[in-house]
Design an enzyme around this catalytic site. Structure first.
Site, PDB file in Angstrom:
ATOM      1  CB  SER A 240      -0.927   0.033   1.210  1.00 39.85           C
ATOM      2  OG  SER A 240      -1.690   1.229   1.179  1.00 39.85           O
TER       3      SER A 240
ATOM      4  CE  LYS B 131      -3.001  -2.506  -0.384  1.00 36.01           C
ATOM      5  NZ  LYS B 131      -3.918  -2.273  -1.439  1.00 36.01           N
TER       6      LYS B 131
ATOM      7  CG  HIS C 298      -4.894  -1.026   3.709  1.00 33.09           C
ATOM      8  ND1 HIS C 298      -5.138  -0.462   2.471  1.00 33.09           N
ATOM      9  CD2 HIS C 298      -4.063  -0.159   4.336  1.00 33.09           C
ATOM     10  CE1 HIS C 298      -4.493   0.678   2.361  1.00 33.09           C
ATOM     11  NE2 HIS C 298      -3.833   0.892   3.479  1.00 33.09           N
ATOM     12  CG  ASN C 299      -7.280  -1.734  -0.685  1.00 35.87           C
ATOM     13  OD1 ASN C 299      -6.283  -1.503  -0.016  1.00 35.87           O
ATOM     14  ND2 ASN C 299      -7.248  -1.777  -1.991  1.00 35.87           N
TER      15      ASN C 299
ATOM     16  CD  GLU D  15      -7.601   2.767  -0.304  1.00 33.50           C
ATOM     17  OE1 GLU D  15      -6.510   2.296   0.064  1.00 33.50           O
ATOM     18  OE2 GLU D  15      -7.985   2.691  -1.485  1.00 33.50           O
TER      19      GLU D  15
HETATM   20  C1  6PG Z   1      -3.177   1.303  -1.741  1.00 37.04           C
HETATM   21  C2  6PG Z   1      -4.435   1.444  -2.553  1.00 37.04           C
HETATM   22  C3  6PG Z   1      -4.257   0.758  -3.869  1.00 37.04           C
HETATM   23  C4  6PG Z   1      -5.269   1.170  -4.926  1.00 37.04           C
HETATM   24  C5  6PG Z   1      -6.674   0.858  -4.549  1.00 37.04           C
HETATM   25  C6  6PG Z   1      -7.673   1.644  -5.352  1.00 37.04           C
HETATM   26  O1  6PG Z   1      -3.295   0.801  -0.647  1.00 37.04           O
HETATM   27  O2  6PG Z   1      -2.124   1.725  -2.203  1.00 37.04           O
HETATM   28  O3  6PG Z   1      -5.500   0.859  -1.880  1.00 37.04           O
HETATM   29  O4  6PG Z   1      -4.209  -0.598  -3.640  1.00 37.04           O
HETATM   30  O5  6PG Z   1      -5.127   2.512  -5.185  1.00 37.04           O
HETATM   31  O6  6PG Z   1      -6.883  -0.489  -4.782  1.00 37.04           O
HETATM   32  O7  6PG Z   1      -8.842   0.973  -5.220  1.00 37.04           O
HETATM   33  P1  6PG Z   1     -10.122   1.272  -6.037  1.00 37.04           P
HETATM   34  O8  6PG Z   1      -9.723   1.415  -7.492  1.00 37.04           O
HETATM   35  O9  6PG Z   1     -10.976   0.086  -5.808  1.00 37.04           O
HETATM   36  O10 6PG Z   1     -10.663   2.537  -5.478  1.00 37.04           O
END
Ligand code: 6PG
Length: 482
Positions: free
Chosen positions: A135, A189, A192-193, A196
């Site tokens: 990430s 991960k 984590h997303n 996010e």
């Molecule tokens: C990270 C981000 C990366 C990516 C996302 C975007 O941790 O660096 O999460 O993995 O930018 O997957 O996700 P979406 O396209 O689903 O918004």
């Protein structure tokens, strides 16, 4: 099947896939003094790597055999390619060129069930494989990401010095640690997303209140986020949002944010988090709402039609309240929601760890999320401390210190959700977060009624208080009513 001439010399790390992330991470590794090689079918990407890598020990290849032969054994190769079938085709292509004992790392956002399948298949063939969540976006990859490796621990130990050298650092400790067996790294991960997505939706709803409720312009929103980011809300996502509200394309007078079409897209990791949470029967409603609102945003035409059809029946509550008081409530509401979103994610990790045998250490996960990753925030220090003090903590909201923060911010949260509802300003993630909290702290949910209804129409049985574990059925109709 490869010549042995390179067994003791050569590049110590290889990257397949020289897109932005792959190239940036490889340059980061080279920057730390390691000799590296990159491969991509696209010669333009290979050239870009060679150009940027000129000051370092970097080799670029458009030929897969040449790339593989340039690596020191056991070879350590990372794939950074789009998740899904492309990963399988890369594995298929590279495997015949490798020797037993070589290490293959999937650094993309693969679905954890794919990682489990690949892990099993490659181990059976004598290769080391591990899935690793990375990430931090492009900047993180180049300057120091947070990394979540899981699976083959033997293989991880071999590349550990490289990963520790390039990871982000907090208090001089690297933001990388072995996460757990199997697909644990990719699972963590994914969550984590999910977090996010939740945080991004909460920030977007805050923006909605600021612009539509409080009628603030972009410059004032920028100043507010800048101020918040100096305090307990400090986080990477707030920091970039602050900057978004100050950004004008060179040569233009308008803020770029106002020109961006309001349809949000996604690659799927947030949705996967919600799907898995439902499978595990573990609620993460803030994340669910974030996924749903990205989906609702896609129905632009319908939204525009409905916008013309409906009006809000009441005056805007935000306009009549004192602005500085409202902003104070909003800061509390955001902090409350941020805490609760992380709490949902950590709860899901705990449940998945037990269900899938991942042996997750939540304190260590919070620790490596403090730097480098997209959800890094000052609050992660508190999460880290909470799980350090009690490694068996069943839910973050049960930690005594966190409890104090939640109790202190709950009044502002209630004010904001109530005012938004009365004003017709959509705040689904805030509302879902508050309801989650109010039921989480509810020792007697109305679920007894659900059970009665189920038994009434379907004889699904229910348990009686004091005799839990024994399931009984009642004949609700018709005589019972007389
Ligand atoms: C990270 C981000 C990366 C990516 C996302 C975007 O941790 O660096 O999460 O993995 O930018 O997957 O996700 P979406 O396209 O689903 O918004």
């Amino acid at each position: 099947m490869n010549p042995d001439q390179n067994s003791n010399t050569g590049n110590v790390f290889g990257m397949i896939g020289l897109g932005t992330m792959g190239r940036s991470l490889l340059l980061n590794i080279a920057d730390s003094g390691f000799a590296v090689a990159g491969y991509d079918k696209d010669t333009l990407k290979v050239d870009a790597l060679k150009q940027e890598g000129a000051p370092y020990q970097v080799e670029g290849f458009a030929s897969l055999p040449d790339f593989v032969n340039s690596l020191k054994k056991p070879r350590a190769i990372m794939m950074l390619v789009p998740a899904g079938p492309i990963v399988d085709s890369v594995v298929e292509e590279v495997l015949p060129l490798l020797d037993q004992g070589d290490i293959l790392i999937d650094g993309g956002n693969s679905h954890f069930t794919d990682t489990t399948r690949r892990d099993t298949a490659l181990e059976a063939k004598g290769f080391h494989f591990f899935g690793m969540g990375i990430s931090g976006g492009e900047e993180g990859a180049r300057r120091g990401p947070s990394m979540m490796p899981g699976g083959d621990i033997e293989a991880y130990e071999i590349v550990r010095p490289i990963l520790e050298a390039v990871a982000a650092r907090v208090n001089n400790e690297p933001c990388v640690t072995y996460i757990g067996p199997g697909a644990a790294g990719h699972f963590v991960k994914m969550v984590h997303n999910g977090i996010e997505y939740g945080l991004m939706q909460l920030i977007a709803e805050t923006y909605e209140i600021l612009r539509k409720g409080l009628q603030m312009d972009n410059a004032s929103i920028h100043r507010l986020f800048a101020q918040w980011n100096e305090g307990r809300l400090q986080s990477y996502l707030l920091e970039i949002t602050r900057d978004i509200f100050a950004f004008k394309e060179p040569g233009t007078e308008s803020f770029l944010i106002d020109d961006i079409y309001d349809v949000a897209r996604s690659k799927g990791t947030g949705k996967w988090t919600s799907q898995v949470a439902m499978d595990l029967e573990l609620p993460v409603p803030t994340i669910d709402v974030a996924v749903a609102m990205r989906d609702l945003s896609k129905y632009k035409e319908l939204r525009v039609k409905a916008d013309a059809l409906y009006t809000v029946e009441q005056p805007n509550r935000f306009a009549t309240e004192r602005r500085d008081k409202t902003l104070q409530y909003l800061e509390q509401a955001f902090y409350f929601s941020m805490i609760t979103t992380y709490a949902q994610g950590m709860h899901l990790l705990a449940k998945a760890s037990a269900a899938y045998g991942y042996q997750l250490q939540l304190d260590q996960i919070a620790k490596i999320w403090r730097g480098g990753c997209i959800i890094r925030a000052a609050f992660l220090e508190d999460i880290y401390t909470a799980y350090q003090q009690n490694k068996e903590l069943p839910h973050l909201l049960l930690d005594p210190y966190i409890k104090g923060l939640v109790q202190e911010t709950a009044p502002g949260m209630r004010e904001v959700v109530a005012a938004a509802a009365l004003s017709g300003v959509a705040t689904p993630a805030f509302a879902a977060t508050l309801s989650y909290f109010d039921n989480f702290r509810n020792g007697s949910m109305p679920s007894n009624l659900i059970q009665a209804q189920r038994d009434f129409f379907g004889a699904h049985t229910y348990e009686v208080i004091g005799r839990e574990g024994i399931f009984v059925h009642s004949a609700w109709l018709p005589d019972a009513l007389d």
